[in-house]
Design a protein around this motif. Structure first.
Motif, short mmCIF file in Angstrom:
data_model
loop_
_atom_site.label_atom_id
_atom_site.label_comp_id
_atom_site.label_asym_id
_atom_site.label_seq_id
_atom_site.Cartn_x
_atom_site.Cartn_y
_atom_site.Cartn_z
N LEU A 121 0.82 -1.21 0.00
CA LEU A 121 0.00 0.00 0.00
C LEU A 121 0.86 1.26 0.00
CD1 LEU A 121 -2.68 -0.98 2.66
CD2 LEU A 121 -2.99 -0.87 0.18
N PRO A 122 0.41 2.28 -0.70
CA PRO A 122 1.16 3.56 -0.70
C PRO A 122 1.38 4.11 0.70
CG PRO A 122 -0.50 3.57 -2.43
CD PRO A 122 -0.73 2.32 -1.62
N SER A 123 0.40 3.95 1.58
CA SER A 123 0.56 4.45 2.96
C SER A 123 1.69 3.72 3.68
CB SER A 123 -0.75 4.32 3.74
OG SER A 123 -1.17 2.97 3.79
N TYR A 124 1.89 2.45 3.36
CA TYR A 124 2.98 1.67 3.95
C TYR A 124 4.32 2.12 3.36
CZ TYR A 124 5.76 -2.37 5.39
OH TYR A 124 6.73 -3.17 5.92
N LEU A 125 4.33 2.31 2.05
CA LEU A 125 5.56 2.70 1.36
C LEU A 125 6.05 4.09 1.78
CD1 LEU A 125 4.82 1.37 -2.23
CD2 LEU A 125 6.36 0.39 -0.50
N TYR A 126 5.12 4.92 2.20
CA TYR A 126 5.48 6.27 2.63
C TYR A 126 6.53 6.23 3.74
CZ TYR A 126 4.95 11.06 4.25
OH TYR A 126 5.19 12.34 4.62
N LEU A 127 6.38 5.27 4.66
CA LEU A 127 7.31 5.16 5.78
C LEU A 127 8.29 4.00 5.65
CD1 LEU A 127 4.78 5.95 8.63
CD2 LEU A 127 6.60 7.43 7.80
N HIS A 128 8.10 3.15 4.62
CA HIS A 128 8.96 1.99 4.42
C HIS A 128 9.43 1.95 2.97
CE1 HIS A 128 6.27 0.95 7.80
NE2 HIS A 128 7.35 0.41 8.30
N GLN A 129 10.30 2.86 2.61
CA GLN A 129 10.75 2.98 1.23
C GLN A 129 11.42 1.70 0.72
OE1 GLN A 129 10.33 5.60 -1.03
NE2 GLN A 129 8.83 6.23 0.51
N GLY A 130 12.05 0.95 1.60
CA GLY A 130 12.73 -0.27 1.20
C GLY A 130 11.79 -1.38 0.75
N ALA A 131 10.50 -1.23 1.04
CA ALA A 131 9.51 -2.25 0.67
C ALA A 131 8.97 -2.05 -0.75
CB ALA A 131 8.35 -2.23 1.66
N LYS A 132 9.32 -0.93 -1.36
CA LYS A 132 8.83 -0.65 -2.71
C LYS A 132 9.35 -1.70 -3.68
CE LYS A 132 8.19 2.93 -6.08
NZ LYS A 132 8.27 4.32 -6.41
N LEU A 133 8.46 -2.19 -4.54
CA LEU A 133 8.82 -3.22 -5.50
C LEU A 133 9.24 -2.59 -6.83
CD1 LEU A 133 5.94 -5.77 -4.83
CD2 LEU A 133 8.33 -5.92 -4.09
N SER A 134 10.46 -2.86 -7.21
CA SER A 134 10.95 -2.39 -8.50
C SER A 134 10.35 -3.27 -9.59
CB SER A 134 12.48 -2.50 -8.54
OG SER A 134 12.87 -3.86 -8.47
N ASP A 135 10.49 -2.84 -10.82
CA ASP A 135 10.01 -3.65 -11.95
C ASP A 135 10.68 -5.02 -11.94
OD1 ASP A 135 8.40 -1.56 -12.80
OD2 ASP A 135 9.83 -0.84 -14.31
N GLU A 136 11.96 -5.05 -11.60
CA GLU A 136 12.71 -6.31 -11.54
C GLU A 136 12.13 -7.25 -10.47
OE1 GLU A 136 17.02 -7.55 -9.91
OE2 GLU A 136 17.06 -6.01 -11.49
N LYS A 137 11.84 -6.71 -9.30
CA LYS A 137 11.28 -7.53 -8.22
C LYS A 137 9.88 -8.03 -8.58
CE LYS A 137 13.94 -5.62 -4.40
NZ LYS A 137 13.90 -4.85 -3.16
#
Length: 153
Positions: A121-137
């Protein structure tokens, strides 16, 4: 008027301090991987397991890595409700308890949600940038889901 403001302010601080005593039960399994975990049902490569743990497990397992603000009310109430809802939708630690049909449906949902970038969720990613999924992931997970489907159908 100044005295009224001071009383209201001090009352607010007192209420804030009192609600800190009320702490919800934490979603912590102390490092135990249950026999029903997805990694016990399917062969999960280390790279996929790492992605799942970093981007999914905080809300979709029985083990949450709590941030500092997760111990402060009222943030803690919000966080616990969010985790409860996430686990109700999908819990990787109870994967083995799902029927074959439900597992297939959940794999489809995982694939669709990440491809549409709805998860994490975007709200999660706001505080957890390392959880963002790249195209590769995303591609790695989609490829793994496809391999699981091929091996288990």
């Amino acid at each position: 008027m100044n005295r009224s403001f001071t009383r209201i302010f001090l009352g607010g601080i007192l209420i804030f301090l009192i609600i800190q005593v009320i702490q919800p039960v934490r979603n912590i399994d102390y490092g135990q991987v249950p026999s029903s975990d997805i990694s016990k049902v399917y062969k999960v490569p280390e790279n996929i397991q790492s992605i799942l743990r970093t981007s999914c497990y905080d809300c979709h397992s029985n083990s949450t890595d709590y941030p500092v603000y997760g111990y402060i009310q009222p943030f803690s109430f919000f966080l616990e409700n969010h985790i409860k809802e996430g686990k109700k939708e999908l819990n990787f630690n109870v994967w083995g308890l799902y029927s074959k049909r439900k597992r297939s449906h959940k794999l489809d949902a995982v694939e669709n949600q990440i491809m549409q970038r709805k998860m994490p969720l975007p709200s999660y990613l706001y505080l957890h940038q390392g959880a963002k999924l790249s195209d590769e992931k995303i591609k790695e997970i989609v490829d793994w889901v496809e391999s699981v489907r091929t091996e288990n159908l």
